[in-house]
Design a protein around this motif. Sequence first.
Motif, PDB file in Angstrom:
ATOM      1  N   LEU A   1       0.782  -1.109  -0.069  1.00 54.77           N
ATOM      2  CA  LEU A   1      -0.064  -0.019  -0.016  1.00 54.77           C
ATOM      3  C   LEU A   1       0.841   1.103  -0.027  1.00 54.77           C
ATOM      4  N   VAL A   2       1.947   1.239   0.884  1.00 53.81           N
ATOM      5  CA  VAL A   2       2.879   2.428   0.842  1.00 53.81           C
ATOM      6  C   VAL A   2       3.505   2.631  -0.473  1.00 53.81           C
ATOM      7  N   LEU A   3       3.904   1.629  -1.250  1.00 57.42           N
ATOM      8  CA  LEU A   3       4.549   1.809  -2.474  1.00 57.42           C
ATOM      9  C   LEU A   3       3.566   2.284  -3.596  1.00 57.42           C
TER      10      LEU A   3
ATOM     11  N   GLU B   1      -0.082  -5.727  -7.958  1.00 60.18           N
ATOM     12  CA  GLU B   1      -1.233  -5.257  -6.800  1.00 60.18           C
ATOM     13  C   GLU B   1      -0.724  -3.839  -6.755  1.00 60.18           C
ATOM     14  N   ILE B   2       0.843  -3.433  -6.503  1.00 66.75           N
ATOM     15  CA  ILE B   2       1.071  -2.154  -6.605  1.00 66.75           C
ATOM     16  C   ILE B   2       0.696  -1.205  -7.696  1.00 66.75           C
ATOM     17  N   ILE B   3       0.964  -1.600  -8.793  1.00 66.36           N
ATOM     18  CA  ILE B   3       0.494  -0.939 -10.113  1.00 66.36           C
ATOM     19  C   ILE B   3      -1.108  -0.746 -10.032  1.00 66.36           C
ATOM     20  N   VAL B   4      -1.959  -1.590  -9.903  1.00 64.11           N
ATOM     21  CA  VAL B   4      -3.307  -1.558  -9.778  1.00 64.11           C
ATOM     22  C   VAL B   4      -3.683  -0.668  -8.768  1.00 64.11           C
ATOM     23  N   ALA B   5      -3.385  -0.905  -7.472  1.00 62.93           N
ATOM     24  CA  ALA B   5      -3.509   0.077  -6.659  1.00 62.93           C
ATOM     25  C   ALA B   5      -3.252   1.465  -6.899  1.00 62.93           C
ATOM     26  N   ALA B   6      -2.218   1.751  -7.230  1.00 66.19           N
ATOM     27  CA  ALA B   6      -1.586   3.038  -7.682  1.00 66.19           C
ATOM     28  C   ALA B   6      -2.772   3.772  -8.636  1.00 66.19           C
TER      29      ALA B   6
ATOM     30  N   GLY C   1     -11.609   9.117  -2.778  1.00 69.06           N
ATOM     31  CA  GLY C   1     -10.685   8.859  -3.773  1.00 69.06           C
ATOM     32  C   GLY C   1      -9.420   8.482  -3.290  1.00 69.06           C
ATOM     33  N   VAL C   2      -9.099   8.545  -1.899  1.00 68.31           N
ATOM     34  CA  VAL C   2      -7.649   8.380  -1.757  1.00 68.31           C
ATOM     35  C   VAL C   2      -7.863   7.289  -0.355  1.00 68.31           C
ATOM     36  N   ILE C   3      -8.492   7.929   0.717  1.00 71.79           N
ATOM     37  CA  ILE C   3      -8.321   7.314   1.965  1.00 71.79           C
ATOM     38  C   ILE C   3      -9.205   5.937   1.973  1.00 71.79           C
ATOM     39  N   ALA C   4     -10.514   6.214   1.298  1.00 74.40           N
ATOM     40  CA  ALA C   4     -11.419   4.978   1.352  1.00 74.40           C
ATOM     41  C   ALA C   4     -10.745   3.805   0.536  1.00 74.40           C
ATOM     42  N   PRO C   5     -10.240   4.030  -0.772  1.00 79.28           N
ATOM     43  CA  PRO C   5      -9.469   3.095  -1.583  1.00 79.28           C
ATOM     44  C   PRO C   5      -8.150   2.426  -0.693  1.00 79.28           C
ATOM     45  N   ALA C   6      -7.596   3.415   0.034  1.00 85.84           N
ATOM     46  CA  ALA C   6      -6.265   2.601   0.629  1.00 85.84           C
ATOM     47  C   ALA C   6      -6.994   1.810   1.726  1.00 85.84           C
ATOM     48  N   PHE C   7      -7.826   2.099   2.437  1.00 79.28           N
ATOM     49  CA  PHE C   7      -8.689   1.593   3.658  1.00 79.28           C
ATOM     50  C   PHE C   7      -8.991  -0.003   3.209  1.00 79.28           C
ATOM     51  N   TRP C   8      -9.702   0.292   2.121  1.00 78.73           N
ATOM     52  CA  TRP C   8     -10.320  -1.298   1.812  1.00 78.73           C
ATOM     53  C   TRP C   8      -9.035  -2.148   1.142  1.00 78.73           C
ATOM     54  N   PHE C   9      -8.119  -1.492   0.433  1.00 82.20           N
ATOM     55  CA  PHE C   9      -7.028  -2.345   0.170  1.00 82.20           C
ATOM     56  C   PHE C   9      -6.054  -3.015   1.333  1.00 82.20           C
ATOM     57  N   ALA C  10      -6.143  -1.885   2.470  1.00 81.71           N
ATOM     58  CA  ALA C  10      -5.248  -2.534   3.553  1.00 81.71           C
ATOM     59  C   ALA C  10      -6.294  -3.508   4.274  1.00 81.71           C
ATOM     60  N   VAL C  11      -7.642  -3.298   3.990  1.00 83.37           N
ATOM     61  CA  VAL C  11      -8.254  -4.549   4.567  1.00 83.37           C
ATOM     62  C   VAL C  11      -8.441  -5.767   3.945  1.00 83.37           C
ATOM     63  N   ALA C  12      -8.618  -5.843   2.675  1.00 83.19           N
ATOM     64  CA  ALA C  12      -8.821  -6.821   2.013  1.00 83.19           C
ATOM     65  C   ALA C  12      -8.307  -7.035   0.722  1.00 83.19           C
TER      66      ALA C  12
END
Length: 298
Positions: free
Chosen positions: A3-5, A77-82, A143-154
């Motif tokens: 997630l950080v990357l 995962e990093i590319i898609v999440a970014a 657009g930022v915190i919610a996607p990051a949160f759900w990526f961290a969770v699931a």
Amino acid sequence: MTLVLAMILDALLGEPRWLWSRLPHPAVLMGRAVGWADRRFNTGTARRLKGTVTMAGLVLATGMLGGVLSAFGPVVEIIVAAILLAQRSLVDHVAAVAAGLRQGLPEGRQAVAMIVSRDTQGMDESAVARAAIESAAENMSDGVIAPAFWFAVAGLPGLLIYKIANTADSMVGYRTPRHEEFGWAAARLDDLLNLVPARLTALLIAAPCGLLSQLRAIRADARLHRSPNAGWPEAAMARAIGIALAGPRAYDGKPRDFPWVNAAGRRPLMASDIDAAIRVLWMAWSVALGLGALLALT
């Protein structure tokens, strides 16, 4: 650390025009899927049931796609999440409104019309700046915190499920004659998935701005907002830069008398207030990045 990357990659590159001018952005593809479902199934009777089944199908499909993509390893995962995070693009779009206002009111109106759905033709300078700042706060969450949160969770399944729900809500989750029934499930799911991230975003804004002692006031302001979630980041942003947000505006030519958020805040606004909001966005993003790094190390 994935997630950080991804957050760093998004912040550095944003949405490269050379790439997305040649390929459809995943968010665009999601929008096409929702649009097709709307045209295909939003007819006749039992529209709420049809909308609920449609959302269940979209959630299942995107969750499965996320699982398939995750099988290709952390680089994918990093590319898609970014790609699906939007810090850089959010800042760029909001900064364009400040730049437009510095050129003139017509340019400011034109720039803000790209990021808000309300009527912009009658806006004065304060209304343009206010709309941009509200969009900045709300989209920091969506657009930022919610996607990051759900990526961290699931992982990617969680991120893709959140994005399809948020996309569907933005397209069909309105209380209009056409979409009130069909979009009910999309709107409710989006509200549910944003319940924690919206409040987390308010904390991320409040913490670096020294506002943790004002959380009770932020909560009270948030309750004045027409949205159960958007009021939280907007209330925190309003207090972070000492301004009033929300208030009266017009949609589709119809005036809406919404209450002010942080009503005691300053109401005459200008381009420099948008600059201040952008600084707050980066401060909140930095705290979120730090938290992500701490989670990765534990």
